[in-house]
Design an enzyme around this catalytic site. Structure first.
Site, PDB file in Angstrom:
ATOM      1  N   ASP A 140       0.853  -1.183   0.000  1.00 42.47           N
ATOM      2  CA  ASP A 140       0.000   0.000   0.000  1.00 42.47           C
ATOM      3  C   ASP A 140       0.898   1.245   0.000  1.00 42.47           C
ATOM      4  O   ASP A 140       1.651   1.482   0.957  1.00 42.47           O
ATOM      5  CB  ASP A 140      -0.861  -0.049   1.274  1.00 42.47           C
ATOM      6  CG  ASP A 140      -1.777   1.152   1.394  1.00 42.47           C
ATOM      7  OD1 ASP A 140      -1.658   2.090   0.573  1.00 42.47           O
ATOM      8  OD2 ASP A 140      -2.613   1.159   2.319  1.00 42.47           O
ATOM      9  N   ASP A 158       1.768   8.072  -9.348  1.00 45.50           N
ATOM     10  CA  ASP A 158       1.261   7.643 -10.655  1.00 45.50           C
ATOM     11  C   ASP A 158       0.038   6.768 -10.391  1.00 45.50           C
ATOM     12  O   ASP A 158       0.086   5.545 -10.516  1.00 45.50           O
ATOM     13  CB  ASP A 158       2.350   6.872 -11.398  1.00 45.50           C
ATOM     14  CG  ASP A 158       1.882   6.421 -12.766  1.00 45.50           C
ATOM     15  OD1 ASP A 158       0.792   6.830 -13.195  1.00 45.50           O
ATOM     16  OD2 ASP A 158       2.622   5.639 -13.395  1.00 45.50           O
ATOM     17  N   SER A 159      -1.055   7.419 -10.043  1.00 46.05           N
ATOM     18  CA  SER A 159      -2.232   6.684  -9.562  1.00 46.05           C
ATOM     19  C   SER A 159      -3.228   6.412 -10.679  1.00 46.05           C
ATOM     20  O   SER A 159      -3.151   6.972 -11.769  1.00 46.05           O
ATOM     21  CB  SER A 159      -2.932   7.510  -8.482  1.00 46.05           C
ATOM     22  OG  SER A 159      -3.539   8.634  -9.073  1.00 46.05           O
ATOM     23  N   THR A 160      -4.181   5.567 -10.352  1.00 46.21           N
ATOM     24  CA  THR A 160      -5.368   5.444 -11.186  1.00 46.21           C
ATOM     25  C   THR A 160      -6.262   6.651 -10.898  1.00 46.21           C
ATOM     26  O   THR A 160      -5.895   7.553 -10.152  1.00 46.21           O
ATOM     27  CB  THR A 160      -6.110   4.137 -10.863  1.00 46.21           C
ATOM     28  OG1 THR A 160      -6.351   4.106  -9.445  1.00 46.21           O
ATOM     29  CG2 THR A 160      -5.293   2.922 -11.241  1.00 46.21           C
TER      30      THR A 160
HETATM   31  N1  SPD Z   1      -7.843   8.313 -16.666  1.00 47.50           N
HETATM   32  C1  SPD Z   1      -6.500   7.890 -16.745  1.00 47.50           C
HETATM   33  C2  SPD Z   1      -5.696   8.148 -15.525  1.00 47.50           C
HETATM   34  C3  SPD Z   1      -4.532   7.240 -15.494  1.00 47.50           C
HETATM   35  C4  SPD Z   1      -3.398   7.748 -14.731  1.00 47.50           C
HETATM   36  N2  SPD Z   1      -2.413   6.752 -14.439  1.00 47.50           N
HETATM   37  C5  SPD Z   1      -2.005   5.955 -15.506  1.00 47.50           C
HETATM   38  C6  SPD Z   1      -0.981   4.965 -15.126  1.00 47.50           C
HETATM   39  C7  SPD Z   1       0.060   4.834 -16.151  1.00 47.50           C
HETATM   40  N3  SPD Z   1       1.302   4.486 -15.600  1.00 47.50           N
END
Ligand code: SPD
Length: 278
Positions: A140, A158-160
């Site tokens: 985490d 570098d998140s979602t």
């Molecule tokens: N809506 C897309 C957001 C994605 C951001 N992170 C992407 C990860 C790539 N390493």
């Protein structure tokens, strides 16, 4: 018989989608944290999808990964120890290890399946993970940041998108923990979504980071497969300013990042400037 057309559609909100025609579905699973799909698109090569959202494609990943990594890395004069929170595909790490100053780069990714599938389906993106300076931790990222005080020169988030496992990465408490995990002249960058469709989020993130860091600056890049294409990153820095302290380019091995692009990325359209005043 007319061959069937297969399409991937990301539903970005109730009124907006992005669609990519696909040749085939390469992989689908539900991990402990999210759904994970890899499809082969006609236009952009392989596409990684988490919880229905585009994460990266073979064709345009370089824009995002170079900009999330090289802007902070060329702002800090001598980044030796770097942390990436999230980023399990390895793209940000691949760019970080292009900097000869780096002695250790830690990847803290919560979902090990993202790492495994990226190695399998995106070898060109994941290749930096095998650099000897890189330590991969399936953990985490929030906890990792809380447990490492004063250790890092640069941290990348570098998140979602801010749903599911990434929600906590868009919160003031997390930015304070990032501040505490940085050395006295450290800095960080987070991906902060699109100024066209995520205005409330950008405002609140900017406000929160500004309340923690003395220097807060937003910059832009153009990622064709992300909602609206216009994508933002926000830097919080204790000492170095991304324009005043910009370092000469340390690598020519980039396709998007240049010294001029670094400078230009901080030139914001008026509507984005207005947004940040809020
Ligand atoms: N809506 C897309 C957001 C994605 C951001 N992170 C992407 C990860 C790539 N390493």
């Amino acid at each position: 018989m007319v061959p069937a057309e297969l399409w991937f559609t990301e539903r970005q909100n109730d009124n907006l989608t992005i669609g990519l025609r696909i040749n085939k579905i390469l992989h689908s699973e539900t991990t402990e944290f999210q759904t994970l799909d890899v499809v082969e698109t006609v236009q952009y090569g392989n596409l990684l999808v988490l919880d229905g959202c585009v994460m990266t494609t073979d064709a345009d990943e370089f824009v995002y990964h170079e900009m999330i990594a090289h802007v902070p890395m060329h702002t800090h004069p001598n980044a030796k120890k770097v942390l990436v929170v999230g980023g399990g595909d390895g793209g940000a790490i691949r760019e970080i290890v292009k900097h000869p100053t780096v002695e250790r780069a830690v990847l803290a990714e919560i979902d090990g399946r993202v790492i495994e599938n990226s190695k399998r389906f995106f070898p060109q993106i994941a290749k930096g993970l095998s650099d000897p300076r890189v330590e991969v931790q399936v953990t985490d990222g929030i906890r990792h940041v809380q447990e490492h005080r004063g250790e890092y020169d640069v941290i990348l988030v570098d998140s979602t998108d801010p749903v599911g496992p990434a929600v906590g990465l868009f919160a003031r408490d997390f930015y304070q923990a990032v501040y505490d995990a940085l050395k006295e002249d450290g800095l960080f960058v987070a991906q902060t979504e699109s100024p066209f469709v995520n205005q409330d989020l950008i405002q609140s993130v900017h406000r929160d980071i500004r309340s923690v860091f003395p220097i807060t600056e937003l910059y832009l890049a153009y990622v064709p497969t992300y909602p609206t294409g216009m994508w933002s990153f926000t830097m919080g820095s204790k000492r170095y300013h991304p324009l005043r302290d910009r370092q000469p380019a340390r690598t020519q091995d980039t396709r998007y990042y240049t010294e001029a692009v670094h400078q230009a990325a901080f030139a914001l359209p008026r509507f984005v400037q207005e947004l940040l005043k809020g």
